[in-house]
Design a protein around this motif. Structure first.
Motif, mmCIF file in Angstrom:
data_model
loop_
_atom_site.group_PDB
_atom_site.id
_atom_site.type_symbol
_atom_site.label_atom_id
_atom_site.label_comp_id
_atom_site.label_asym_id
_atom_site.label_seq_id
_atom_site.Cartn_x
_atom_site.Cartn_y
_atom_site.Cartn_z
ATOM 1 N N PHE A 34 11.691 -3.990 -0.599
ATOM 2 C CA PHE A 34 11.782 -3.593 -1.778
ATOM 3 C C PHE A 34 11.002 -5.529 -2.650
ATOM 4 C CE2 PHE A 34 15.996 -1.534 -2.420
ATOM 5 C CZ PHE A 34 15.558 -0.658 -3.420
ATOM 6 N N GLU A 35 10.601 -6.059 -1.608
ATOM 7 C CA GLU A 35 9.900 -7.312 -2.166
ATOM 8 C C GLU A 35 8.602 -6.794 -2.711
ATOM 9 O OE1 GLU A 35 7.649 -11.333 -0.762
ATOM 10 O OE2 GLU A 35 9.532 -10.250 1.002
ATOM 11 N N ALA A 36 7.935 -5.814 -1.317
ATOM 12 C CA ALA A 36 6.495 -5.201 -1.263
ATOM 13 C C ALA A 36 6.846 -4.550 -3.401
ATOM 14 C CB ALA A 36 6.690 -4.415 -0.727
ATOM 15 N N MET A 37 7.247 -3.843 -3.237
ATOM 16 C CA MET A 37 7.692 -2.317 -4.105
ATOM 17 C C MET A 37 7.451 -3.155 -6.223
ATOM 18 S SD MET A 37 7.576 0.350 -2.691
ATOM 19 C CE MET A 37 6.728 -0.010 -1.624
ATOM 20 N N PHE A 38 7.814 -5.044 -5.729
ATOM 21 C CA PHE A 38 7.938 -4.862 -6.981
ATOM 22 C C PHE A 38 6.597 -5.656 -7.789
ATOM 23 C CE2 PHE A 38 8.004 -9.402 -9.547
ATOM 24 C CZ PHE A 38 9.555 -9.297 -10.128
ATOM 25 N N LYS A 39 5.810 -4.910 -7.255
ATOM 26 C CA LYS A 39 4.274 -4.998 -7.203
ATOM 27 C C LYS A 39 3.829 -3.772 -8.432
ATOM 28 C CE LYS A 39 -1.057 -4.079 -6.001
ATOM 29 N NZ LYS A 39 -1.537 -3.918 -4.865
ATOM 30 N N TYR A 40 4.628 -2.903 -8.482
ATOM 31 C CA TYR A 40 5.010 -1.430 -9.253
ATOM 32 C C TYR A 40 6.010 -1.356 -10.346
ATOM 33 C CZ TYR A 40 2.172 -0.542 -5.199
ATOM 34 O OH TYR A 40 1.158 -0.119 -4.475
ATOM 35 N N GLN A 41 6.698 -3.435 -9.892
ATOM 36 C CA GLN A 41 7.566 -2.690 -11.026
ATOM 37 C C GLN A 41 6.835 -2.025 -13.185
ATOM 38 O OE1 GLN A 41 8.838 -6.696 -12.775
ATOM 39 N NE2 GLN A 41 6.910 -7.678 -12.211
ATOM 40 N N ASP A 42 6.320 -2.514 -13.646
ATOM 41 C CA ASP A 42 6.041 -1.904 -14.787
ATOM 42 C C ASP A 42 5.831 -0.756 -14.870
ATOM 43 O OD1 ASP A 42 5.327 -4.960 -15.527
ATOM 44 O OD2 ASP A 42 3.252 -4.441 -15.518
ATOM 45 N N VAL A 43 5.796 0.267 -14.160
ATOM 46 C CA VAL A 43 6.516 1.709 -14.024
ATOM 47 C C VAL A 43 7.043 2.000 -14.666
ATOM 48 C CG1 VAL A 43 7.725 2.273 -11.858
ATOM 49 C CG2 VAL A 43 6.467 3.706 -12.285
ATOM 50 N N ILE A 81 -1.986 9.270 8.505
ATOM 51 C CA ILE A 81 -2.871 8.657 7.586
ATOM 52 C C ILE A 81 -1.841 7.373 7.067
ATOM 53 C CG2 ILE A 81 -4.053 10.525 6.535
ATOM 54 C CD1 ILE A 81 -2.644 9.847 4.510
ATOM 55 N N THR A 82 -2.941 6.330 6.377
ATOM 56 C CA THR A 82 -2.695 5.475 6.674
ATOM 57 C C THR A 82 -2.228 4.823 5.879
ATOM 58 O OG1 THR A 82 -4.944 4.229 5.716
ATOM 59 C CG2 THR A 82 -4.225 3.672 8.486
ATOM 60 N N PHE A 83 -1.268 3.354 5.700
ATOM 61 C CA PHE A 83 -0.491 2.806 3.896
ATOM 62 C C PHE A 83 -1.570 3.283 2.801
ATOM 63 C CE2 PHE A 83 1.966 1.188 7.237
ATOM 64 C CZ PHE A 83 3.210 2.324 7.120
ATOM 65 N N GLY A 84 -1.455 4.102 2.029
ATOM 66 C CA GLY A 84 -2.487 4.062 0.507
ATOM 67 C C GLY A 84 -3.425 5.037 0.610
ATOM 68 N N GLN A 85 -2.991 5.777 1.103
ATOM 69 C CA GLN A 85 -4.776 6.971 1.327
ATOM 70 C C GLN A 85 -4.065 8.261 0.779
ATOM 71 O OE1 GLN A 85 -7.701 5.922 1.794
ATOM 72 N NE2 GLN A 85 -6.769 3.663 1.579
ATOM 73 N N THR A 86 -2.544 7.956 0.990
ATOM 74 C CA THR A 86 -2.527 9.638 0.348
ATOM 75 C C THR A 86 -2.483 10.565 -1.010
ATOM 76 O OG1 THR A 86 -0.313 9.259 -1.172
ATOM 77 C CG2 THR A 86 0.136 9.382 1.352
ATOM 78 N N GLN A 87 -3.582 9.616 -1.725
ATOM 79 C CA GLN A 87 -3.999 10.284 -3.096
ATOM 80 C C GLN A 87 -5.087 9.779 -3.153
ATOM 81 O OE1 GLN A 87 -1.730 12.322 -4.596
ATOM 82 N NE2 GLN A 87 0.015 11.719 -4.427
ATOM 83 N N ALA A 140 1.115 -0.943 0.163
ATOM 84 C CA ALA A 140 -0.555 0.042 -0.009
ATOM 85 C C ALA A 140 1.039 1.434 -0.297
ATOM 86 C CB ALA A 140 -0.593 -0.017 1.276
ATOM 87 N N LEU A 141 2.173 1.492 0.754
ATOM 88 C CA LEU A 141 2.785 2.676 1.000
ATOM 89 C C LEU A 141 3.559 2.645 -0.788
ATOM 90 C CD1 LEU A 141 4.988 4.490 1.722
ATOM 91 C CD2 LEU A 141 6.047 2.705 2.286
ATOM 92 N N GLY A 142 3.900 1.577 -1.000
ATOM 93 C CA GLY A 142 3.967 1.550 -2.811
ATOM 94 C C GLY A 142 3.062 1.904 -3.455
ATOM 95 N N GLU A 143 1.743 1.783 -3.183
ATOM 96 C CA GLU A 143 0.862 3.136 -4.279
ATOM 97 C C GLU A 143 0.862 4.909 -3.856
ATOM 98 O OE1 GLU A 143 -3.110 4.252 -5.677
ATOM 99 O OE2 GLU A 143 -1.692 3.254 -5.963
ATOM 100 N N ASP A 144 1.323 5.402 -2.367
ATOM 101 C CA ASP A 144 1.748 5.927 -2.114
ATOM 102 C C ASP A 144 3.068 7.032 -2.642
ATOM 103 O OD1 ASP A 144 -0.273 6.579 0.235
ATOM 104 O OD2 ASP A 144 0.716 5.699 0.818
#
Length: 354
Positions: A238-247, A327-333, A207-211
């Motif tokens: 880094f393991e969690a950030m892998f979800k966003y590799q397509d960026v 605020i909680t992870f993933g909610q900044t935007q 969720a932090l990766g979303e932020d």
């Protein structure tokens, strides 16, 4: 035009926006003026990247969906119920100088001016000249009385009573001088941070990766720096950030990644890198695109004090209740209507400015 009427117009806009989805837009028969606007808006969404390379359909759909979620009757009532609206409106013309870093970034100011019964004289950013004017046309079609309330200005702003301007620290200095004789809200650069303690779950870090990655990190609410305890292991991060590799497949992002990584390496900075994101130890809050800065902390209370002292540089703080008012992870935007940029209450400003 009563407050209830104003709210109802934006609820109609919400119904219109809620039809659009990255997966499949769904035209509904009961939405006002769909025959005029639906197809054109869908086309505009897909043309947005040609107007601004950062405005991919995915990012534009996200911005639209966020506003569709925000503009409910319940949210509007909750937001506006804390204010006292004078039934005899003292109409002002408010100049809006909008940023263009993320899609529809100036919509909250636009909404605030109209909902308080004022006129909006709008200078859009060259990076975002199409989305807000289109939605303004929809609102005017829904209620023709708004036609005299909304003006888009290409040249010099003139004949206004107050101003809300958003820009960089450099342009803010110009705004402060140029508008020194007008009531104003002048916004400068801000960044958002996350505070970790090493106990976050994989889901929280994803969720932090979303932020971090939403809008390619271009927003002031995007996390550009993380604070971690001494001896923190970045493996789970880094393991969690892998979800966003397509960026990295987006050319503009990839170009920034290559350039900023090269600059860091030529300067002999120590980097951690996963092929699409670099993280670098740095005391600054503002990291370049495709990079996140980090800093170690020893004591959470001391960090709380530092963040409070630096509050004018920070837009929002993300943590698992480690920091007050975070605020909680993933909610900044996904800010609520009552989450004001720079913590400056726009509605109070508009209602009290003479």
């Amino acid at each position: 035009m009563t407050l209830e009427t104003k709210k109802s117009v934006f609820v109609e806009l919400r119904k219109f926006l809620s039809q659009f989805s990255e997966k499949k837009s769904d035209r509904k028969s009961d939405v006002l003026n769909n025959d005029i606007f639906f197809d054109d808006f869908e086309n505009l969404i897909h043309l947005s990247q040609s107007h601004n390379g950062w405005y991919t359909p995915e990012q534009v759909y996200f911005a639209i969906n966020s506003w569709a979620e925000a503009l409910t009757d319940e949210n509007l009532d909750k937001w506006l119920s804390q204010y006292s609206f004078d039934t005899t409106e003292n109409e002002k013309t408010v100049a809006l100088i909008l940023a263009g870093n993320i899609p529809l970034v100036g919509f909250h100011d636009f909404l605030s001016v109209l909902i308080t019964g004022n006129k909006a004289s709008i200078k859009t950013s060259s990076n975002d000249q199409h989305l807000l004017p289109f939605l303004a046309k929809y609102l005017i079609a829904a209620d023709e009385t708004l036609k005299d309330k909304i003006t888009f200005v290409e040249g010099k702003l003139e004949n206004f009573d107050a101003v809300i301007a958003t820009g960089s620290n450099n342009t803010a200095r110009y705004f402060e001088y140029y508008f020194k004789d007008k009531p104003s809200i002048i916004r400068k650069n801000r960044n958002s941070v996350a505070v970790l303690n090493g106990k976050e779950s994989k889901e929280e870090l994803e969720a932090l990766g979303e932020d971090i990655f939403r809008y390619f990190g271009l927003g002031c609410r995007n996390v550009s720096k993380i604070f971690v305890p001494k001896d923190y292991s970045f493996d789970g991060f880094f393991e969690a950030m892998f979800k966003y590799q397509d960026v990295i497949h987006y050319e503009k992002y990839a170009n920034n990644y290559d350039y900023n990584k090269a600059v860091f390496l030529m300067s002999n900075f120590k980097l951690l890198d996963n092929g699409f994101l670099t993280i670098k130890e740095d005391s600054s809050y503002a990291s370049p695109i495709s990079s996140v800065f980090y800093e170690f902390y020893e004591n959470i209370e001391d960090l709380q004090s530092r963040l409070e002292a630096d509050s004018e540089q920070i837009q929002c703080i993300v943590s698992n209740n480690l920091i007050k008012n975070s605020i909680t992870f993933g909610q900044t935007q996904k800010p609520q209507l009552w989450d004001y940029a720079d913590n400056v209450d726009t509605i109070t400003f508009l209602l009290t400015t003479k």
